[in-house]
Scaffold this motif. Structure first.
Motif, PDB file in Angstrom:
ATOM      1  N   LYS A   1       0.832  -1.160  -0.095  1.00  0.00           N
ATOM      2  CA  LYS A   1      -0.366   0.342  -0.444  1.00  0.00           C
ATOM      3  C   LYS A   1       1.210   1.113   0.079  1.00  0.00           C
ATOM      4  CE  LYS A   1      -3.679  -2.059   2.355  1.00  0.00           C
ATOM      5  NZ  LYS A   1      -4.953  -2.170   4.070  1.00  0.00           N
TER       6      LYS A   1
ATOM      7  N   ALA B   1       2.444   1.541  -3.318  1.00  0.00           N
ATOM      8  CA  ALA B   1       1.342   2.426  -4.233  1.00  0.00           C
ATOM      9  C   ALA B   1       1.074   3.153  -4.347  1.00  0.00           C
ATOM     10  CB  ALA B   1       0.216   1.230  -4.189  1.00  0.00           C
ATOM     11  N   ASP B   2       0.979   4.229  -2.882  1.00  0.00           N
ATOM     12  CA  ASP B   2       0.955   5.197  -2.771  1.00  0.00           C
ATOM     13  C   ASP B   2       2.491   6.444  -3.079  1.00  0.00           C
ATOM     14  OD1 ASP B   2      -1.722   4.863  -1.178  1.00  0.00           O
ATOM     15  OD2 ASP B   2      -0.492   5.396   0.824  1.00  0.00           O
TER      16      ASP B   2
ATOM     17  N   LEU C   1       1.314   6.519  -7.233  1.00  0.00           N
ATOM     18  CA  LEU C   1       0.020   7.372  -7.213  1.00  0.00           C
ATOM     19  C   LEU C   1       0.860   8.586  -7.120  1.00  0.00           C
ATOM     20  CD1 LEU C   1      -2.672   5.168  -6.137  1.00  0.00           C
ATOM     21  CD2 LEU C   1      -1.314   5.430  -8.439  1.00  0.00           C
TER      22      LEU C   1
ATOM     23  N   ILE D   1      -1.509   0.310 -10.900  1.00  0.00           N
ATOM     24  CA  ILE D   1      -0.291  -0.523 -10.469  1.00  0.00           C
ATOM     25  C   ILE D   1      -0.922  -2.399 -10.279  1.00  0.00           C
ATOM     26  CG2 ILE D   1       0.426  -0.828  -7.698  1.00  0.00           C
ATOM     27  CD1 ILE D   1       0.561   2.168  -8.012  1.00  0.00           C
TER      28      ILE D   1
ATOM     29  N   ARG E   1      -6.779  -3.466  -4.203  1.00  0.00           N
ATOM     30  CA  ARG E   1      -7.921  -2.664  -4.877  1.00  0.00           C
ATOM     31  C   ARG E   1      -8.382  -2.081  -3.983  1.00  0.00           C
ATOM     32  NH1 ARG E   1      -8.567  -0.887  -9.687  1.00  0.00           N
ATOM     33  NH2 ARG E   1      -8.590   1.060  -7.986  1.00  0.00           N
TER      34      ARG E   1
ATOM     35  N   LEU F   1      -6.912   1.283  -3.284  1.00  0.00           N
ATOM     36  CA  LEU F   1      -6.313   2.534  -4.510  1.00  0.00           C
ATOM     37  C   LEU F   1      -7.972   2.760  -4.562  1.00  0.00           C
ATOM     38  CD1 LEU F   1      -4.533  -0.141  -7.240  1.00  0.00           C
ATOM     39  CD2 LEU F   1      -3.696   1.716  -6.199  1.00  0.00           C
TER      40      LEU F   1
ATOM     41  N   VAL G   1      -7.840   4.198 -10.539  1.00  0.00           N
ATOM     42  CA  VAL G   1      -6.609   3.568 -10.958  1.00  0.00           C
ATOM     43  C   VAL G   1      -6.957   2.122 -11.262  1.00  0.00           C
ATOM     44  CG1 VAL G   1      -4.060   2.893  -9.254  1.00  0.00           C
ATOM     45  CG2 VAL G   1      -5.608   5.463  -9.019  1.00  0.00           C
TER      46      VAL G   1
ATOM     47  N   MET H   1      -5.605  -1.364 -11.590  1.00  0.00           N
ATOM     48  CA  MET H   1      -4.550  -2.607 -10.860  1.00  0.00           C
ATOM     49  C   MET H   1      -5.003  -3.933 -12.401  1.00  0.00           C
ATOM     50  SD  MET H   1      -5.803  -4.361  -7.312  1.00  0.00           S
ATOM     51  CE  MET H   1      -5.358  -5.388  -7.217  1.00  0.00           C
TER      52      MET H   1
END
Length: 401
Positions: free
Chosen positions: A181, A184-185, A188, A195, A215, A218, A222, A224
């Motif tokens: 996570k 991913a942040d 983004l 991602i 999922r 996000l 976005v 996936m």
């Protein structure tokens, strides 16, 4: 009985290839420099094959870099790569074949690709042989675009100036859900539009937990994707695909062995989620066979692996004819030029670990990556890449390299 051939004539002529330079030749290769660069990763990466003991964690990648110059002053740089093994072998092969194109017109890219191909023919049509040729081929395309003063994609004929981009690096199997996570942040925040999560855990329920966690984390807009790295058999892949079909994933990548074209075709027919594969193929012939079998909704051909830009363009034309989408694998600084020249909306894959090799950075915003406006690939090797060079050989005159 003796056959009388005196009055017999062959009416057709054998095809000629690689003929002598003629009036159309305008330049000649005068120098080549070949380098083997070993670039370390900041942290080891593990995919499904690592967890099953078939591979070791990825801790570095090997680059084969070819720099070329011509008698008119033109220069170009190309590269290929390998993971885990083969770097010294590619370098050695490149040094063996490099002198055989000195003096040739660098504009004759197709002819020189064929000439190099026949030098390595005994090694097979694909694999390390073609991956080595790729570095030379890419250097010649870079030189041609630089000579024209155009970004490579403009030389090829661009459909767009920016391409959708997703990040793959922060979501490998060694990362915890919290780490996934957080990675991913960060992606983004830098403008990534998608991602990709590695799957293929020994416990399939753990894959599902990680997919659900990411999922849910996000934003809905976005994209996936998931990547199994050839981990499953047909039965498991079909069951898994049906479970995740309702999630709206952008694609499932390499659910089966890379050469199981029929199995991938079955999944593409049965599942709503697009099937992406093709990154491990190392020849145009295999790429065409995959697409003819209907084995992918999204082709992930890798220009360095398939033999360079020249065969990639042929694969791309075939994909356009079949209306197959593309998402070229790895090496985003090169692949963005090729993806931007594709008819249908493509994806480009991003890895932070590739960035230190070059001085230049891609511009990413709003889920898309801009095609560089600099001539050619628009790349130059960084000081770090020069420091990571473990072997280097020069052929001919390299005063301008």
């Amino acid at each position: 009985m003796t056959l009388d051939l005196s009055s017999r004539r062959i009416q057709t002529r054998p095809p000629l290839a690689g003929t002598d330079r003629g009036a159309a030749s305008q330049d000649a290769l005068t120098g080549l420099r070949v380098s083997h660069v070993v670039a370390p990763l900041k942290a080891a990466l593990s995919d499904a094959k690592v967890l099953t003991g078939r591979q070791t964690p990825l801790v570095q990648f090997d680059l084969l870099v070819v720099e070329a110059q011509s008698e008119t002053g033109a220069t170009g740089m190309g590269y290929s790569y390998t993971l885990r093994a083969g770097g010294p072998g590619m370098f050695s092969l490149a040094c063996e074949i490099a002198p055989r194109i000195l003096g040739e017109d660098p504009n004759d890219i197709g002819r020189l690709w064929e000439k190099l191909r026949w030098q390595v023919n005994s090694l097979g049509r694909g694999g390390m042989a073609f991956q080595t040729i790729a570095a030379f081929d890419t250097a010649l395309w870079d030189m041609k675009a630089r000579r024209a003063g155009l970004p490579l994609t403009k030389l090829l004929g661009a459909h767009r100036d920016h391409v959708r981009i997703y990040n793959s690096e922060g979501q490998y199997l060694q990362a915890s859900i919290d780490e996934i996570k957080a990675a991913a942040d960060r992606s983004l925040a830098l403008g990534m539009g998608g991602i990709k999560l590695k799957v293929g855990q020994p416990d399939g329920q753990e894959d599902l937990r990680r997919i659900d966690a990411l999922r849910t984390h996000l934003p809905d807009d976005v994209a996936m994707m998931v990547d199994a790295n050839q981990q499953w058999d047909r039965t498991y892949a079909l069951q898994f695909g049906r479970i995740v079909d309702e999630l709206g994933l952008a694609f499932i990548e390499e659910p089966l062995d890379a050469l199981d074209f029929e199995g991938h075709a079955m999944l593409a027919r049965e599942l709503a989620t697009p099937i992406a594969t093709g990154e491990m193929l190392t020849s145009l012939a295999d790429a065409v066979q995959l697409m003819r079998a209907g084995g992918c909704d999204i082709a992930q051909f890798d220009a360095p692996r398939i033999g360079g830009i020249s065969p990639f363009l042929k694969a791309m034309s075939f994909a356009e004819e079949l209306r197959v989408d593309i998402a070229p694998h790895w090496m985003m600084e090169l692949q963005v030029h090729l993806a931007a020249a594709y008819l249908q909306e493509p994806w480009v894959e991003h890895f932070f670990s590739l960035e230190p090799v070059f001085n230049e950075r891609l511009e990413i915003a709003n889920g898309r990556v801009a095609v560089p406006s600099r001539p050619g690939l628009g790349l130059s090797l960084s000081d770090a890449a020069r420091d990571w060079t473990v072997s280097r050989s020069a052929f001919g005159e390299i005063s301008r390299l």
